[in-house]
Design an enzyme around this catalytic site. Structure first.
Site, mmCIF file in Angstrom:
data_model
loop_
_atom_site.group_PDB
_atom_site.id
_atom_site.type_symbol
_atom_site.label_atom_id
_atom_site.label_comp_id
_atom_site.label_asym_id
_atom_site.label_seq_id
_atom_site.Cartn_x
_atom_site.Cartn_y
_atom_site.Cartn_z
ATOM 1 N N ASP A 174 0.856 -1.184 0.000
ATOM 2 C CA ASP A 174 0.000 0.000 0.000
ATOM 3 C C ASP A 174 0.892 1.234 0.000
ATOM 4 O OD1 ASP A 174 -2.021 -1.799 0.181
ATOM 5 O OD2 ASP A 174 -2.803 -1.110 2.110
ATOM 6 N N ASP B 288 -15.281 -2.965 -1.694
ATOM 7 C CA ASP B 288 -14.902 -2.715 -0.306
ATOM 8 C C ASP B 288 -16.176 -2.468 0.482
ATOM 9 O OD1 ASP B 288 -12.305 -2.752 -1.334
ATOM 10 O OD2 ASP B 288 -12.314 -0.592 -1.646
#
Length: 238
Positions: free
Chosen positions: A8, A129
């Site tokens: 990330d 998500d």
């Protein structure tokens, strides 16, 4: 089942967030390409990259570290975060990315997902998500009333390569993935489903594998913390 080590990216560094909160950031490596090479050296077959700044900005922000990773690593990589138009999709694929992940636009502009999947077969994934089964967008900052399973089913005939399902409340918290919800989603659609969020131990990986319906798993913090040994995990999943 394929294990995807996660990198990330925030402000050029490899980081992890807790519950997707940009204010709860741990920097694990200030050289993301070196981190990627370490994962490849351990034997990974794929890399999972996220442009966190890009997810909020709506356009690529961490292009330089992503490009460095693509140059340094021979394994395929998938990238999500701030990819919201055809020009950006095409640009990333031209730079050597194996797969783009479309999240926010899957809710806001599903026709773009269909168009991209048709133009670039097997190179477009959808990132779903969710909090409590409902899709969140724009770097998880905005909640919708769209149910994950309904949105996933709407792409059944689109030709997308995979669905990456993240339970936001599990992400970065080292509390284990939502195996039941992920397996239910995988059974509800014919599209391969990749589990993300909370994968924190070998037991989690084995449990996901043993559902026999989940195609892959993404793990970040557990690999950085040493809770999962990447080489041992890859061997177990083979």
């Amino acid at each position: 089942m394929i294990l995807y080590p996660a990198i990330d990216l925030k402000d050029g560094n490899a980081v992890r967030l807790v519950h997707g909160d940009m204010d709860q950031t741990t920097v694990f490596n200030d050289d993301p390409a070196a981190q990627a090479k370490a994962f490849v050296a351990a034997g990974c077959e794929w890399l999972h990259l996220v442009d966190l700044n890009g997810a909020f900005a709506g356009e690529p922000v961490n292009a330089a570290p992503v490009e460095a990773i693509l140059k340094a690593c021979p394994v395929p990589a998938q990238l999500g975060g701030g990819i919201r138009d055809m020009a950006t999709i095409e640009r990333w694929l031209d730079k050597g990315l194996a797969r783009v992940i479309l999240g926010t636009v899957a809710v806001e502009n599903p026709e773009l997902v269909r168009e991209a999947a048709k133009a670039f077969p097997n190179q477009v994934a959808v990132g779903l998500d969710a909090r409590n089964g409902k899709v969140a967008t724009r770097g998880w900052a905005e909640e919708t009333d769209v149910m994950v399973t309904d949105l996933a089913k709407s792409f059944e005939d689109a030709g997308i390569a995979a669905i990456i399902y993240t339970d936001i409340l599990r992400d970065g918290a080292m509390k284990g993935p939502n195996i039941e919800a992920t397996a239910d989603l995988a059974r509800a659609v014919s599209i391969p489903v990749i589990a993300s969020g909370g994968v924190s131990s070998m037991d989690d990986l084995i449990a996901l594998r043993d559902t026999s319906v989940i195609a892959g798993a993404i793990s970040g913090r557990a690999l950085y913390d040493g809770a999962i040994d990447l080489g041992a995990a890859l061997e177990a999943l083979r």
